[in-house]
Design an enzyme around this catalytic site. Structure first.
Site, PDB file in Angstrom:
ATOM      1  CE  LYS A 269      -3.110   2.616   3.224  1.00 32.45           C
ATOM      2  NZ  LYS A 269      -4.176   2.509   4.269  1.00 32.45           N
ATOM      3  CG  ASP A 274      -5.485   7.536   5.062  1.00 28.49           C
ATOM      4  OD1 ASP A 274      -6.706   8.144   4.505  1.00 28.49           O
ATOM      5  OD2 ASP A 274      -5.794   6.642   5.657  1.00 28.49           O
ATOM      6  CE  LYS A 281      -6.625   8.236   8.553  1.00 30.12           C
ATOM      7  NZ  LYS A 281      -6.971   6.987   9.129  1.00 30.12           N
ATOM      8  CG  ASP A 292      -1.845   5.146   5.139  1.00 25.20           C
ATOM      9  OD1 ASP A 292      -1.721   4.034   5.852  1.00 25.20           O
ATOM     10  OD2 ASP A 292      -2.978   5.330   4.774  1.00 25.20           O
ATOM     11  CG  ASP A 351     -10.044   6.761   7.110  1.00 23.96           C
ATOM     12  OD1 ASP A 351      -8.902   7.076   6.437  1.00 23.96           O
ATOM     13  OD2 ASP A 351      -9.922   7.113   8.447  1.00 23.96           O
ATOM     14  CD  GLU A 353      -6.668   5.021   3.034  1.00 26.09           C
ATOM     15  OE1 GLU A 353      -7.574   5.101   3.455  1.00 26.09           O
ATOM     16  OE2 GLU A 353      -5.354   4.613   3.399  1.00 26.09           O
ATOM     17  NE  ARG A 355     -10.833  -1.561   4.011  1.00 24.27           N
ATOM     18  CZ  ARG A 355     -11.385  -1.770   5.308  1.00 24.27           C
ATOM     19  NH1 ARG A 355     -12.310  -2.622   5.535  1.00 24.27           N
ATOM     20  NH2 ARG A 355     -10.560  -1.354   6.541  1.00 24.27           N
TER      21      ARG A 355
HETATM   22  N1  BES Z   1      -4.148   4.201   7.011  1.00 25.42           N
HETATM   23  C1  BES Z   1      -5.317   3.960   8.072  1.00 25.42           C
HETATM   24  C2  BES Z   1      -4.896   2.934   8.861  1.00 25.42           C
HETATM   25  C3  BES Z   1      -3.938   3.466  10.269  1.00 25.42           C
HETATM   26  C4  BES Z   1      -4.602   4.139  11.382  1.00 25.42           C
HETATM   27  C5  BES Z   1      -2.524   3.114  10.167  1.00 25.42           C
HETATM   28  C6  BES Z   1      -3.525   4.277  12.388  1.00 25.42           C
HETATM   29  C7  BES Z   1      -1.579   3.583  11.075  1.00 25.42           C
HETATM   30  C8  BES Z   1      -2.156   3.974  12.337  1.00 25.42           C
HETATM   31  C9  BES Z   1      -6.309   3.306   7.121  1.00 25.42           C
HETATM   32  O1  BES Z   1      -6.441   3.821   5.789  1.00 25.42           O
HETATM   33  C10 BES Z   1      -7.720   3.663   7.841  1.00 25.42           C
HETATM   34  O2  BES Z   1      -7.950   4.879   7.844  1.00 25.42           O
HETATM   35  N2  BES Z   1      -8.517   2.452   8.189  1.00 25.42           N
HETATM   36  C11 BES Z   1      -9.603   2.844   8.808  1.00 25.42           C
HETATM   37  C12 BES Z   1     -10.518   1.706   8.326  1.00 25.42           C
HETATM   38  C13 BES Z   1     -11.832   1.890   8.618  1.00 25.42           C
HETATM   39  C14 BES Z   1     -12.807   3.335   7.992  1.00 25.42           C
HETATM   40  C15 BES Z   1     -12.843   0.827   8.117  1.00 25.42           C
HETATM   41  C16 BES Z   1      -9.517   2.400  10.387  1.00 25.42           C
HETATM   42  O3  BES Z   1      -8.727   1.639  10.737  1.00 25.42           O
HETATM   43  O4  BES Z   1     -10.092   3.250  11.152  1.00 25.42           O
HETATM   44 ZN    ZN Z   2      -4.776   4.328   5.049  1.00 25.97          ZN
HETATM   45 MN    MN Z   3      -7.787   5.579   5.677  1.00 24.46          MN
END
Ligand code: BES
Ligand code: ZN
Ligand code: MN
Length: 502
Positions: A269, A274, A281, A292, A351, A353, A355
Site C-alpha cells: 500500500k 491519508d 480523520k 501510510d 478512509d 482507502e 483496501r
Molecule cells: N491508514 C489507515 C490505518 C492506520 C491507522 C494506520 C492508524 C496506522 C495508524 C487506514 O487507511 C484507515 O484509515 N483505516 C480505517 C478503516 C475504517 C474506516 C474501516 C480505520 O482503521 O479506522
Molecule cells: Zn490509510
Molecule cells: Mn484511511
C-alpha cells in the site's frame, strides 16, 4: 559508514575505540575479552568482581587502555544471558555499542563479532547481525533542519570487523555483505517513510523506484492515471481523484522473464498521505499518516535486497500510489466503482482507502501467474488495537504460504501473528448496491478488511499483512531509532531467501 572485515587480533587495532563483549554471569572472560583483560592487568575481571559490570543485554563498560593497547578506549558490550541469546541479541549488541561509540565521538571503530563463540551463532549469521545492528542503530533521518542538532555526533567513518581465526574470515565477509545489503534496504524504506508527504508524493516514490531499478538492474514500469484507467483500475483510481498529486502504479521486477523461476509478488500500500478523504480523520496525529505508504516502502526496500543478493526467484514488487484527500472531485460515501476484475464496490468510508488500492493491485498480480502474492499495508487501526507495536497481523488462504511467513518472521525477528479468514466475514462485506462494500463498522475490523481484499484475488496462494502498528515507532530501541521502522524489508528478505526450503 564503511564496514570492512580483517583478519587479526582486535588488541592490535589502532583505532579510536575497540569493541569486545561479555555474557552475563561470566567472571573469567576468554577470547578477545580475555586478551583485553590480560593487556589491562585484569581490569575487566576487577570491574566484574566489584559488581560494576554484569554483562546484561544493553549494558556497556568503557575502559581506558593508558597506552597498554594501540586503541585508547575499549568498550565492552553485554550480551545478556546465554540462554536468551540469539540473532536479535547479537544485532542489538552491535547497535548498542556503535551508538555508544558515536556518543563518545569515536570515528574509527573495530569490533569482534558477537556470539559466534560461546553464543553458538554461525560466524556468517553473527557477522550479518553485526553489520545489520551497526547500520540500523546509527540511522538518522537527515530531514530539513537548517542546522544540525547540537547533540548529533557524526557517525563513525570506518567500522572494522576483526576476526582472529583465518578460517572464519570468508564467512565474516559473506555475513557482512548480506547484512549491509539487507540494512541498506531497511534504511531506504525508513527514509521514504520519514519523508514528509509534500516531498514523498506518488510521482516521487515512482521516481525513486525508477532510479533504484537503474542502479540495481531491476526491471521497472510506472503506470500513470490514463494507463491505469485503460486497465480498468476504477477502484484504485477513486482514491486519488481529489488530490492534485496524480497517482502512480509501480511495477518492479527482479529476474523478469526467467520462466524457470517461481514468481513471488509482493504488493505494498502506497498512500503517501491519508487524510481520510471526505470521511476525514481527526486532526490530532494526522501528520503521522505520511507513513501510510510504509507497505509500499517495504516492498521497494525488499526489491533492492532481492537484487543485491541476487535471489533466485522471479520477484515482482507492485506499489499502488495515491494521496487520499477531500475535495470537489473526491469520492463520497455511497459511491460505487468498478475495478479491474469487473467486480463492483460501494464506498462506505473514504478512509478505508488502502483496501481499495489493494483490490486492483491483487487483481493485477494475477497476470504474473504467481506462485504466491503477499500484500502488506498499514491497513487498519483495529490491527494496532489488537496487537500493538509487538507484531503485525497476517492472513493467508494457503497453509504452505502461511508456514513460510511464520518461518520468515522467526528468522528475521520481524514478528507476525496469524488471524483467521472466517467465511462469515464475506457476509459482512456484502453491499446492498454492489458486490462488496469497503467498510463494515467496528466489529472484526481486521478480518473483514482481509476478506475484502481476498474477494479481488484470482485463485493463487495469497497472504495479507496488516502492519498498521509497525510502521512508526515512538520508542527508541537499539537497532530501531524513533520514527519510521522499515518493518517488512527483513521479513520479505527472509521469506524470499527461505522460499525453496521446506
Ligand atoms: N491508514 C489507515 C490505518 C492506520 C491507522 C494506520 C492508524 C496506522 C495508524 C487506514 O487507511 C484507515 O484509515 N483505516 C480505517 C478503516 C475504517 C474506516 C474501516 C480505520 O482503521 O479506522
Ligand atoms: Zn490509510
Ligand atoms: Mn484511511
Amino acid at each position: 559508514m564503511e564496514i570492512r572485515v580483517k583478519q587479526g587480533s582486535i588488541t592490535d587495532e589502532r583505532v579510536d575505540l575497540i569493541v569486545v563483549n561479555l555474557f552475563q554471569g561470566v567472571t573469567e572472560p576468554g577470547g578477545a575479552t580475555g586478551s583485553v583483560d590480560a593487556a589491562l592487568d585484569a581490569a575487566v575481571r576487577d570491574v566484574i568482581a566489584a559488581g560494576d559490570f554484569t554483562g546484561r543485554a544493553g549494558e556497556t563498560l568503557l575502559l581506558y587502555t593508558h597506552s597498554a593497547l594501540p586503541a585508547a578506549r575499549v568498550l565492552i558490550v553485554g550480551l545478556g544471558e546465554p540462554g536468551k541469546f540469539g540473532p536479535a541479541a547479537a544485532r542489538n549488541a552491535a547497535a548498542t555499542s556503535v551508538r555508544k561509540a558515536r556518543d563518545l565521538g569515536a570515528r574509527t571503530i573495530a569490533s569482534v563479532v558477537h556470539g559466534a563463540g560461546a553464543g553458538g551463532l554461525a560466524t556468517e549469521a553473527a557477522a550479518q547481525m553485526l553489520a545489520e545492528g551497526t547500520l540500523l542503530g546509527t540511522y538518522r533521518f537527515q530531514g530539513y533542519r537548517s542546522t544540525v542538532p547540537h547533540d548529533w555526533k557524526p557517525n563513525p567513518d570506518t567500522f572494522t570487523v576483526v576476526e582472529a581465526n583465518a578460517q572464519r574470515v570468508a564467512a565474516c565477509e559473506t555475513g557482512v555483505a548480506r547484512g549491509v545489503a539487507i540494512a541498506t534496504g531497511v534504511l531506504l524504506a525508513r527514509d521514504m517513510v520519514n519523508e514528509p508527504a509534500n516531498h514523498m508524493t506518488p510521482a516521487m516514490v515512482a521516481g525513486l523506484a525508477t532510479e533504484l531499478a537503474a542502479e540495481l538492474g531491476l526491471t521497472v514500469q510506472v503506470l500513470d492515471q490514463e494507463q491505469m484507467a485503460a486497465l480498468g483500475m476504477g477502484i484504485l483510481l477513486a482514491v486519488a481523484t481529489a488530490s492534485e498529486q496524480p497517482p502512480r502504479f509501480v511495477i518492479l521486477e527482479h529476474n523478469a522473464g526467467r520462466e524457470d523461476l517461481p514468481v513471488v509478488v509482493l504488493a505494498g500500500k502506497g498512500v503517501t498521505f491519508d487524510s481520510g478523504g471526505i470521511s476525514i480523520k481527526q486532526s490530532e496525529d494526522m501528520w503521522r499518516m505520511k507513513s501510510d505508504m510504509a507497505g509500499g516502502a517495504a516492498v521497494i526496500g525488499a526489491m533492492a535486497v532481492a537484487a543485491r543478493l541476487d535471489l533466485s526467484l522471479h520477484v515482482v514488487g507492485l506499489v499502488p500510489l495515491a494521496e487520499n484527500l477531500p475535495g470537489g472531485r473526491a469520492q463520497k460515501p455511497g459511491d460505487v466503482f468498478t475495478g479491474m476484475t469487473g467486480k463492483t464496490m460501494e464506498v462506505i468510508s473514504t478512509d478505508a482507502e488502502g483496501r481499495m488500492l489493494l483490490a486492483d493491485t491483487v487483481a493485477y498480480a494475477g497476470r504474473f501467474k504467481p506462485a504466491a502474492v503477499v500484500d502488506i499495508a498499514t491497513l487498519t487501526g483495529a490491527q494496532a488495537v489488537a496487537l500493538g507495536p509487538q507484531a503485525a497481523a497476517f492472513f493467508a488462504n494457503d497453509e504452505d504460504l502461511a508456514a513460510k511467513l511464520v518461518a520468515a518472521a522467526e528468522a528475521s525477528g520481524e514478528r507476525l501473528w496469524r488471524m483467521p479468514l472466517y467465511e462469515e466475514y464475506a457476509e459482512a462485506v456484502k453491499s446492498q448496491v454492489a458486490d462488496v462494500k469497503n467498510s463494515t463498522g467496528r466489529t472484526a475490523g481486521i478480518g473483514t478488511s482481509a476478506k475484502f481484499i481476498e474477494h479481488f484475488t484470482e485463485g493463487y496462494p495469497w497472504a495479507h499483512i496488516d502492519m498498521a502498528s509497525m510502521a512508526w515507532s515512538d520508542e527508541d530501541k537499539p537497532a530501531q531509532p524513533k520514527g519510521a521502522t522499515g518493518y517488512g524489508v527483513r521479513l520479505f528478505t527472509a521469506l524470499l531467501e527461505g522460499w525453496g526450503r521446506k
